[in-house]
Design an enzyme around this catalytic site. Structure first.
Site, short mmCIF file in Angstrom:
data_model
loop_
_atom_site.label_atom_id
_atom_site.label_comp_id
_atom_site.label_asym_id
_atom_site.label_seq_id
_atom_site.Cartn_x
_atom_site.Cartn_y
_atom_site.Cartn_z
N CYS A 1 1.71 -8.65 4.81
CA CYS A 1 0.55 -9.20 5.11
C CYS A 1 0.04 -9.99 3.84
O CYS A 1 -0.27 -9.83 3.29
CB CYS A 1 -0.62 -7.66 4.95
SG CYS A 1 -2.39 -8.00 5.08
N CYS B 1 -2.72 -9.05 2.38
CA CYS B 1 -2.47 -8.68 1.41
C CYS B 1 -2.43 -9.34 -0.56
O CYS B 1 -2.77 -9.30 -0.70
CB CYS B 1 -1.82 -7.57 1.89
SG CYS B 1 -2.37 -6.79 3.23
#
Length: 106
Positions: free
Chosen positions: A31, A34
């Site tokens: 991600c 993230c």
């Protein structure tokens, strides 16, 4: 707000004691947002060491906890007060917003 007791059975191994406010970062290694937040969360953990705890949960490796927490989008952050109340934030946040939310749970 949600309550940490709803997830306590899934938090074994994450050292949640209820003594210190906690931020749980639900993330995945693949991600992008993230990964962009990771250094900011590390900085927050260092700057507020002893006053707040930051835990990271890889949703791919901890699917039961992610499912119990109803994680549908990542990053998702749980800001948890000492008494176990949870404020959920979904999506990437700038550092100053992380600090503001951390101050609210302290």
């Amino acid at each position: 707000m949600e309550n940490i007791k709803d997830y306590q059975q899934y938090l074994r191994g994450y050292n949640y004691t209820g003594v210190t406010p906690v931020i749980i970062d639900f993330y995945a290694t693949w991600c992008g947002p993230c990964q962009a937040m990771a250094p900011m969360l590390k900085r927050l953990a260092q700057e507020y060491e002893g006053r707040i705890k930051v835990l990271k949960v890889d949703v791919d490796k901890n699917q039961a906890l992610a499912a119990a927490a109803r994680i549908q989008s990542i990053p998702t952050l749980f800001f948890i007060t000492k008494d176990g109340q949870i404020e959920r934030q979904v999506g990437g946040l700038p550092f100053q917003e992380l600090v503001r939310l951390a101050m609210r749970i302290m």
